[in-house]
Write a protein that holds these residues in place. Structure first.
Motif, short mmCIF file in Angstrom:
data_model
loop_
_atom_site.label_atom_id
_atom_site.label_comp_id
_atom_site.label_asym_id
_atom_site.label_seq_id
_atom_site.Cartn_x
_atom_site.Cartn_y
_atom_site.Cartn_z
N THR A 100 32.62 45.95 23.56
CA THR A 100 33.78 45.66 22.52
C THR A 100 32.14 45.19 21.98
O THR A 100 31.99 44.94 21.15
CB THR A 100 34.93 44.49 22.83
OG1 THR A 100 36.18 45.54 23.33
CG2 THR A 100 35.04 43.88 21.18
N SER A 101 31.95 43.60 22.94
CA SER A 101 30.79 43.33 22.30
C SER A 101 29.88 43.48 23.50
O SER A 101 30.25 43.35 24.32
CB SER A 101 30.51 41.80 21.44
OG SER A 101 31.01 41.21 22.70
N GLY A 102 28.49 42.86 23.71
CA GLY A 102 27.69 42.48 24.40
C GLY A 102 26.58 43.31 24.99
O GLY A 102 26.75 44.77 24.05
N THR A 103 26.08 43.46 25.60
CA THR A 103 24.80 44.44 25.80
C THR A 103 24.79 44.40 27.30
O THR A 103 24.81 43.92 28.62
CB THR A 103 23.47 44.78 25.76
OG1 THR A 103 23.11 43.67 26.57
CG2 THR A 103 23.47 44.54 24.50
N VAL A 104 25.23 46.26 27.40
CA VAL A 104 24.42 46.38 29.50
C VAL A 104 23.49 47.76 29.84
O VAL A 104 23.77 48.98 29.44
CB VAL A 104 26.17 47.04 30.08
CG1 VAL A 104 26.87 48.07 29.26
CG2 VAL A 104 26.35 47.22 32.02
N THR A 105 23.01 47.71 30.86
CA THR A 105 22.13 48.52 31.30
C THR A 105 22.52 48.48 32.95
O THR A 105 22.40 47.40 33.33
CB THR A 105 20.87 48.43 31.21
OG1 THR A 105 20.22 46.63 31.43
CG2 THR A 105 20.47 48.26 29.75
N THR A 106 22.24 49.99 33.30
CA THR A 106 22.42 49.95 34.12
C THR A 106 21.84 51.37 35.27
O THR A 106 21.56 52.02 33.65
CB THR A 106 24.04 51.00 34.31
OG1 THR A 106 25.30 49.86 34.02
CG2 THR A 106 24.61 50.54 36.12
N CYS A 107 20.99 50.89 36.11
CA CYS A 107 19.60 51.33 36.40
C CYS A 107 18.33 52.15 35.11
O CYS A 107 18.24 52.50 35.11
CB CYS A 107 20.26 52.95 37.18
SG CYS A 107 20.60 52.71 38.23
N GLY A 108 19.11 51.06 34.32
CA GLY A 108 17.81 51.04 33.62
C GLY A 108 18.67 51.78 32.03
O GLY A 108 17.61 52.26 31.02
N LEU A 109 19.10 52.39 32.16
CA LEU A 109 20.04 53.32 31.06
C LEU A 109 20.99 52.55 30.68
O LEU A 109 21.86 51.85 30.85
CB LEU A 109 20.06 54.34 32.09
CG LEU A 109 19.21 54.68 32.39
CD1 LEU A 109 20.22 56.26 33.22
CD2 LEU A 109 18.86 55.61 31.62
#
Lengths: 267, 317, 286
Positions: free
Chosen positions: B65-74
């Motif tokens: 809904t908000s905020g950011t997420v990166t997993t394995c740089g993606l």
């Protein structure tokens, strides 16, 4: 006896209420039945017109009654051969059912009839309303109404009791899906779901009459559409009663045999 | 080196229908976490605390809904397909295998799905079959496997493409002691040989103690604890318990160093001693007991994870 | 995939072909194993074939009994409607065989199986479409095929490149249109719970409509099954064109060549709904 009646009365009510929870499904059914109804109108009215206004006793008004009544009954008449009992036999639940002080067949049929009667409200009435709006032929004799109501009830019970037979085949068959689909295909056709059986070639009509399927849908419609008079209606009711006795009796016998089979096989 | 998982203010709300009314429910609330490559992280919380929602956001199934997420740089949602090549997920409750096919066949399909070259596929399958001891049931259809066997097959299926990050959702739920042990040993070895990052949710304290060097506790979508196990023990005061069955009736075993006598049953035939896992070891407590009385049998009880979580939650309120 | 680009051969064409083969490998692997597993349960499979065959036969019989009662319906006679039925039913059966299992999406949603698709590096819709193949529907297709062959044999057709091309175009685009219908219906399941009956009205109602002479339809039906769900393009319109029959109102015979446009429209609608459905599922902006 009274206690027994009460049990089945409650099962009827439970089946009725359970159906009432599927509101969106009922709406979907309404859309489906209307769409199919309109397609049937197009092709069957064209047939009546092509035949010069009357085909096998159907004029446009009676054809309209046939179409919208058959669409109204779709949600209540079990032409699919799908039953709860098939599931319960498959997962072994039926062993528990046999422990209850109830007749397994009667309980299953009663619950299903309860659901079928409920379905008349969300799925049946709107179709009849459409039929009434576009115009349907109604019987001349007032006696036809109670007769067709009785015939309708018999039709529902016969359809449920016959589908039960497909379900209990599961006592002996590992997989009942194949027979169930075959049943669904044949029953709809011979019950007169898409084309009234009177339009069939003679040999096919006789074949259909040799099965219980026309008793489920075709005969109640024949009575209400006024295609048969009161005398004819009584004959059709007698035929329905005979089929009810036949499928009911067979179901009872198969249930007993299935129970013995379970006891021998140990579930 | 860049983080393998990084979230900033990660938030996910759901609209739930509560009878007639609709209301907003915050499943994950302002979560900021960084996981480095090679870490093994236990992600813990009560049912409905937001664990599954987080995992779904990490893997691109759900949009935050908000905020950011990166997993394995993606970015998981945008780069889902590239991410899928680097992440392996084991859902304890839902299968990735084809239930009517033999295990080996499922592996072959998955190898094709991840476009593994033939040589890599052979080597990796052999490695997994050997390490997870699956040779006996490779040709059995999945639906006929025992729970323990199926779980091993699921883990192998998720790890076939040698992902950098492995997410395990309740991997040991319902498994017997031996199966749990085997699975844990495998994961430890996998991490050692391939440097795989592990993120697991679990209800089993044993999993956390054997596998994880870092614990995240989530409470109503918010991060309630982030640290190592030692700190968790200190924060909660949760203790392990040594249960000893003695040969003959004995008086209460009090005065064992760094341990506390909890209870005695049947004239002292069975006694329970709790000890602080940071101050001493089970072996030391046991040795001290064995010096005094003759021991027939013993077990070590882990602190209940629900208890640890409850203490953390209680401390926050 | 990286290894692939590096291992590119000297000629670009060869590399592309190789890349395509590797790209298709996942789908081939799944489909081959699905097919093998279905055929391996011999007794059930045989019964499934029989029931599927019977279903198609009864659908043909429904059309036939009407033409038994009257000789001409909507300007067509039975031998002509046979061609309509053959084209439409064969196209539907092939689409059903390939992607009919999109009907199972509600089950996948409830069981969480769809999440597993998200963890694989292929496009979601392509994974769903190729996650199964229902071989028993071959029996269904055989009825459509026989009807089509019979229809081609008994009708007076001016054979030539044009006629063959028309048949191929009609069949291919009919197939694509029905496939799009299945995808469209599947996509709506993201929103409708227990609402499969509603979409079935148009998917299976569409099949029923496609085997009818569209000339008998009322105007609303022509709008719905003639154009919005372009069912008339699968059998009726190409047959009019092929047999050079007079055109009914609203449906000029040159439309017989427009199957590809109909398929394109159906797919545009299906993909749009799919896009919305997935967005809704992931919860982006919703």
């Amino acid at each position: 006896m009274r206690a027994m009646t009460r049990v089945y009365w409650r099962l009827l009510g439970a089946g009725f209420r359970r159906q009432s929870t599927y509101r969106l499904a009922a709406l979907g059914g309404l859309v489906a039945n209307t769409t199919f109804g309109l397609l049937k109108v197009a092709v069957l009215f064209a047939t009546v017109r092509a035949a010069g206004g009357d085909v096998a006793g159907y004029d446009l008004g009676r054809m309209s009654t046939y179409i919208w009544l058959s669409q109204a009954l779709l949600g209540s008449i079990n032409l699919s051969g799908r039953t709860d009992i098939a599931e319960r036999i498959k997962d072994g639940q039926v062993a528990v059912d046999f422990l209850r002080p109830l007749d397994v067949q009667a309980a299953e049929v009663t619950t299903a009839v309860g659901g079928a009667l409920f379905a008349l409200i969300p799925r049946g009435i709107p179709m009849l309303a459409i039929g009434g709006f576009v115009g349907m032929a109604l019987p001349a004799s007032p006696a036809a109404y109670p007769l067709s109501a009785l015939s309708l009830l018999l039709g529902i019970v016969i359809s449920v009791a016959a589908a039960y037979l497909v379900g209990v085949a599961g006592f002996w068959l590992v997989e009942t899906r194949g027979p169930q689909i075959c049943y669904m295909v044949v029953s709809g056709f011979l019950a007169g779901l898409f084309v009234p059986i009177q339009l069939f070639p003679r040999w096919l009509e006789l074949t259909a009459q040799a099965t219980p399927f026309p008793s489920m849908m075709m005969y109640p419609i024949d009575i209400l559409a006024g295609r048969v008079g009161p005398a004819g209606a009584l004959t059709l009711l007698a035929v329905q009663l005979a089929w009810l006795a036949a499928v009911g009796g067979l179901g009872q016998a198969l249930t007993r045999a299935g129970r013995r089979h379970l006891e021998v096989q140990g579930g | 080196m860049s983080a393998i998982v990084e979230t900033r203010g990660l938030t996910r709300e759901f609209t739930v229908r509560d009878g007639r009314r609709r209301r907003r429910l915050t499943a994950v609330d302002d979560l900021t976490v960084r996981v480095e490559p090679g870490e093994a992280v236990g992600y813990i919380g009560a049912n409905g605390a937001g664990k599954s929602t987080t995992i779904k956001m990490l893997t691109g199934i759900l949009v935050p809904t908000s905020g950011t997420v990166t997993t394995c740089g993606l970015r998981p949602v945008k780069d889902r397909r590239r991410l899928a090549r680097q992440v392996g997920v084991v859902f304890g409750q839902r299968s990735q295998l084809w239930w009517d096919l033999p295990v080996r066949e499922s592996f072959r399909i998955l190898a094709a799905i991840h476009a593994l070259p033939a040589a890599t596929e052979r080597a990796r399958t052999a490695e997994l079959v050997d390490r997870l001891e699956m040779a006996d049931f490779l040709t059995t259809p999945v639906r006929q496997l025992s729970l323990g066997q199926r779980m091993r097959a699921e883990v192998a299926a998720a790890l076939l493409h040698a992902p950098r990050l492995v997410i395990l959702d309740e991997p040991t739920i319902g498994l017997d002691v031996l199966s749990k042990q085997r699975l844990r040993e495998f994961l430890i070895a996998e991490r050692r040989t391939h440097g795989t990052t592990l993120l697991l949710t679990t209800h089993d304290m044993g999993d956390v103690q054997r596998l994880c060097d870092r614990v995240l506790i989530i409470d109503h979508g918010r991060l309630a604890y982030d640290g190592d196990l030692v700190g968790l023990g200190r924060a909660t005061g949760a203790e392990r318990v040594l249960v000893v069955d003695l040969v003959g009736p004995s008086p209460d075993l009090t005065g064992i160093p760094a341990a506390r006598h909890l209870s005695s049953e049947a004239h002292g035939l069975r006694q329970r001693l709790s000890f602080d896992a940071e101050a001493t070891t089970a072996a030391r407590v046991f040795a001290a007991v064995a010096e005094r009385v003759e021991v027939l049998d013993f077990t070590v009880e882990e602190p209940d994870i629900e208890d640890v979580v409850r203490r953390i939650y209680a401390a926050r309120r | 995939m990286i290894f692939l680009r590096r291992s590119g051969g000297p000629r670009p064409g060869v590399t592309d072909e190789l890349a395509l083969r590797v790209r298709l490998r996942p789908y081939r692997a799944v489909l081959a194993s699905r097919a093998r597993s279905q055929a391996s349960y011999r007794a059930n499979f045989a019964l499934d074939l029989v029931s599927s065959f019977l279903a198609a036969l009864v659908e043909l019989a429904e059309v036939w009994v009407l033409f038994h009662a009257v000789t001409r319906l909507g300007g067509l006679e039975f031998h002509q409607i046979l061609l309509v039925f053959g084209l439409a039913d064969l196209a539907f059966s092939l689409a059903d065989l390939a992607v009919g299992h999109c009907d199972n999406l509600p089950t996948y949603l409830r069981a969480g199986t769809l999440d597993v698709f998200y963890l694989r590096p292929q496009p979601l819709l392509l994974q769903l479409a190729t996650s199964d193949i229902t071989l028993r529907r071959l029996a269904r297709a055989s009825v459509g095929l026989v009807a089509l062959i019979a229809g081609l044999a008994v009708n007076d057709i001016a054979w030539g490149v044009g006629a063959v091309a028309l048949l191929v175009v009609a069949l291919a685009s009919g197939c694509a249109t029905f496939a799009a219908m299945f995808v469209w219906a599947g996509a709506l399941q993201f929103f409708l719970i227990d609402g499969a009956e509603m979409t079935n009205a148009f998917v299976y109602g569409g099949r029923y409509a496609a085997t009818q002479p569209a000339s008998v339809w009322s105007r609303p039906l022509k709008a719905v099954f003639g154009f919005f769900f372009p069912m008339a393009f699968a059998g009726f319109l190409p047959t009019l064109r092929l047999l050079d029959l007079p055109a009914p109102a609203w449906l000029p015979t040159w439309l017989g060549w427009c199957g590809p446009l109909a398929a394109l429209w159906a797919w545009a609608m299906a993909l749009l709904c799919w896009h919305w459905g997935v967005r809704h599922y992931r919860g982006g902006g919703g």
